[in-house]
Structure formats: C-alpha cells, structure tokens
Scaffold this motif. Structure first.
Motif, short mmCIF file in Angstrom:
data_model
loop_
_atom_site.label_atom_id
_atom_site.label_comp_id
_atom_site.label_asym_id
_atom_site.label_seq_id
_atom_site.Cartn_x
_atom_site.Cartn_y
_atom_site.Cartn_z
N ASN A 128 0.80 -1.22 0.00
CA ASN A 128 0.00 0.00 0.00
C ASN A 128 0.83 1.27 0.00
O ASN A 128 0.31 2.37 0.18
CB ASN A 128 -0.98 0.02 1.19
CG ASN A 128 -0.31 -0.34 2.50
OD1 ASN A 128 0.85 -0.02 2.69
ND2 ASN A 128 -1.04 -1.01 3.38
N ASP A 129 2.13 1.15 -0.22
CA ASP A 129 3.00 2.31 -0.36
C ASP A 129 3.14 2.63 -1.85
O ASP A 129 3.57 1.78 -2.63
CB ASP A 129 4.37 2.02 0.26
CG ASP A 129 5.32 3.20 0.13
OD1 ASP A 129 5.36 4.01 1.07
OD2 ASP A 129 6.00 3.31 -0.91
N HIS A 130 2.78 3.85 -2.23
CA HIS A 130 2.76 4.20 -3.65
C HIS A 130 4.14 4.18 -4.28
O HIS A 130 4.29 3.85 -5.46
CB HIS A 130 2.10 5.57 -3.85
CG HIS A 130 0.64 5.58 -3.52
ND1 HIS A 130 0.14 6.11 -2.36
CD2 HIS A 130 -0.42 5.08 -4.20
CE1 HIS A 130 -1.17 5.97 -2.33
NE2 HIS A 130 -1.54 5.35 -3.44
N THR A 131 5.16 4.53 -3.50
CA THR A 131 6.52 4.48 -4.03
C THR A 131 6.92 3.05 -4.36
O THR A 131 7.51 2.78 -5.42
CB THR A 131 7.51 5.10 -3.02
OG1 THR A 131 7.18 6.48 -2.83
CG2 THR A 131 8.94 4.98 -3.51
N ASN A 132 6.60 2.12 -3.47
CA ASN A 132 6.92 0.72 -3.73
C ASN A 132 6.14 0.17 -4.92
O ASN A 132 6.68 -0.58 -5.74
CB ASN A 132 6.63 -0.13 -2.49
CG ASN A 132 7.68 0.05 -1.40
OD1 ASN A 132 8.83 0.39 -1.69
ND2 ASN A 132 7.30 -0.17 -0.16
N SER A 162 2.78 6.82 -7.67
CA SER A 162 3.11 5.53 -8.29
C SER A 162 3.51 5.70 -9.74
O SER A 162 4.50 5.12 -10.21
CB SER A 162 1.91 4.57 -8.20
OG SER A 162 1.49 4.38 -6.88
N GLU A 225 5.80 -4.08 2.70
CA GLU A 225 7.03 -3.71 3.39
C GLU A 225 6.87 -4.00 4.89
O GLU A 225 5.88 -3.64 5.51
CB GLU A 225 7.30 -2.22 3.19
CG GLU A 225 8.62 -1.74 3.69
CD GLU A 225 9.76 -2.15 2.78
OE1 GLU A 225 10.88 -2.22 3.27
OE2 GLU A 225 9.51 -2.39 1.58
N ASN A 253 14.26 -4.07 0.96
CA ASN A 253 13.03 -3.34 0.65
C ASN A 253 12.27 -4.11 -0.43
O ASN A 253 12.88 -4.68 -1.34
CB ASN A 253 13.41 -1.94 0.18
CG ASN A 253 12.29 -1.23 -0.53
OD1 ASN A 253 12.11 -1.40 -1.73
ND2 ASN A 253 11.54 -0.43 0.18
#
Length: 272
Positions: A128-132, A162, A225, A253
């Motif tokens: 749910n992390d947009h960068t990931n 994202s 993560e 990561n």
C-alpha cells in the motif's frame, strides 16, 4: 488543436481535476470515483498518451507549452497555461516538472484474461505504499514480467506518486485485481502457474535452487514492506523462496527484492 487557455485564478472550476494533489486520502477517493488519474512530467505524459489513455486536460507552466507543442497540436482537450505560483496554489505543492495532465482511466481487465496469455506474473498482497508500487511496476516492465495481479488492499498503480516513480511503466504492464483474497490465488494455480512466495523465512528455498526461470509459468508473490506476505497467502503458495543474503542482512526493501526476484524468474526466457 487543443485550446490554450491562460488561467490566473487558482479557484477556477476548470482546474478541479488538479486541486489538492497532496491530499492522499482525498485523491484516493476522488480519482477512481471520477475515473481520472494525474500524470506528471513530460516523459510520463507522453507515455500515458502513447499508451492510449484519453486526455481530459493539461495544466502547464509557460515554459512547457513549447516542449509539449507537438502533443498539444494533436490534443482534443483543453490546455491550461498557468504561472508557477497558481499551479502551486491549485495542487498544494511546487510543481517542479511544470507539466500535469488529467487522463481518463480505462476499465481494468479481469485476472483470467491476463492469465490466459502470461507466463511470468507478479502478485502483490497489501503493498500500500505508492513508491513501492511504482518501483515494482518499473522493475516488472524492465525485467520482462508479463502482468501484475493485486490484492484488493494494494495501493492504486495510477496514483500520481506511483506513476511518477514507475516513470510511466504502469502503462506498459497490464494489471488486474484479485477481488477474492486469498482464495483468488486458486484461479492462478488453475491457470497453470506455480505460486512462489517470496519470504526471508528460514524454511524458504534459495531462488537459484528452485530455478523459476526453468518453469513454464510462474506467479511470484510479494508482500507489504515490513509485514511481508500474510499467513494465508503463504499457506496458498506452492513453494516458499528467498533471496540469499550476506553480512547479516535479513531482507531487502520490497521494491529492491522484487527487482532481484524478477530477474531470477525471467532470465530463462531466452531458453524458451
């Protein structure tokens, strides 16, 4: 050619698509409901348009009008030219790249349609992390994954962050959501895929030992993560796999781990 319209008022209703871009919760609700997403930067905008997404409008600072002149000349949508301070008031941040576009979302394909033609699939649970999300899509595109499947609680691949991190790779890798989770994984298995759960657990086998590049169809499962894959997802897997680590490091990561694992999964394509 698109109409080039100079706008001086940050409260102009024509700029509604671009308001409050830093309010994550607001944009999470608004964008899917209104069927839009935001692309930022010249390269990403061009890639979105090349991928067939219909443009609702563009918001440009003056210096980017000439840089995107060829796009504007073919565009049927309005282009709003604004001063940098107006763009900042509208969006809530300094728009460093000076170019934003609001584009129309496409209907998502069903998972079955993607599984019918794919051989290498990434399956994300609760990422749910947009960068990931953006980093994983970029690696998936670069390293030859055919499709991505998302659990219902994964972040939106078309959220601005994202899209930006992926450098537009979200437009080139087809994706779908598995609405039933984790029971939807059974449909992946029934389509002929081996379900490999990526986990640092001691019982997991090293990726090179499992040799996923030699398998006919592989679905690589990735968790959020920190927490990783849930117990239910791990239980649904055919095999647990891990990336061998050195110097006491226990994990990477999820974005970095995905890139390493995608390479291991996809390197056998030349042998196919």
């Amino acid at each position: 050619m698109a109409d080039l319209i100079t706008v001086d008022d940050p409260d102009d209703p024509r700029l509604h698509d671009y308001t409050g871009l830093t309010d994550v919760e607001l944009r999470r609700r608004r964008e899917p409901a209104e069927g839009l997403f935001i692309a930022e930067g010249e390269k990403v905008i061009r890639r979105a348009i090349d991928a067939g997404y219909a443009t609702r409008s563009m918001l440009l600072s003056a210096k980017w009008v000439d840089a995107l002149r060829d796009v504007i000349e073919e565009l049927p949508a309005p282009v709003y030219a604004v001063a940098p301070e107006v763009a900042e008031q509208v969006t809530g941040y300094h728009v460093h790249r000076g170019a934003l576009a609001s584009l129309q979302r496409k209907p998502l394909p069903g998972a079955a349609a993607l599984l019918g033609t794919a051989r290498r699939v990434a399956v994300m649970e609760s990422v749910n992390d947009h960068t990931n999300i953006g980093a994983i899509f970029r690696s998936a595109a670069a390293l030859g994954m055919d499709a991505v499947l998302l659990s219902p609680d994964c972040a939106d691949p078309l959220y601005r962050r994202s899209v930006k991190v992926s450098m537009g790779a979200v437009f080139s890798v087809p994706y779908a959501r598995l609405d039933a989770w984790p029971t939807g994984l059974q449909a992946v298995r029934e389509a002929g895929f081996a379900l490999l759960a990526l986990t640092p657990a001691d019982r997991a086998k090293p990726l090179d030992e499992v040799a996923p590049h030699r398998m006919d169809r592989v679905a690589l499962m990735l968790g959020a993560e920190g927490s990783g894959l849930s117990r239910q997802a791990l239980a649904a897997a055919d095999e647990w796999v891990r990336i061998p680590m050195s110097h006491g490091v226990d994990s990477l990561n999820v974005g970095a781990a995905a890139a390493v694992a995608f390479y291991a999964v996809a390197t056998g394509r030349s042998e196919a």
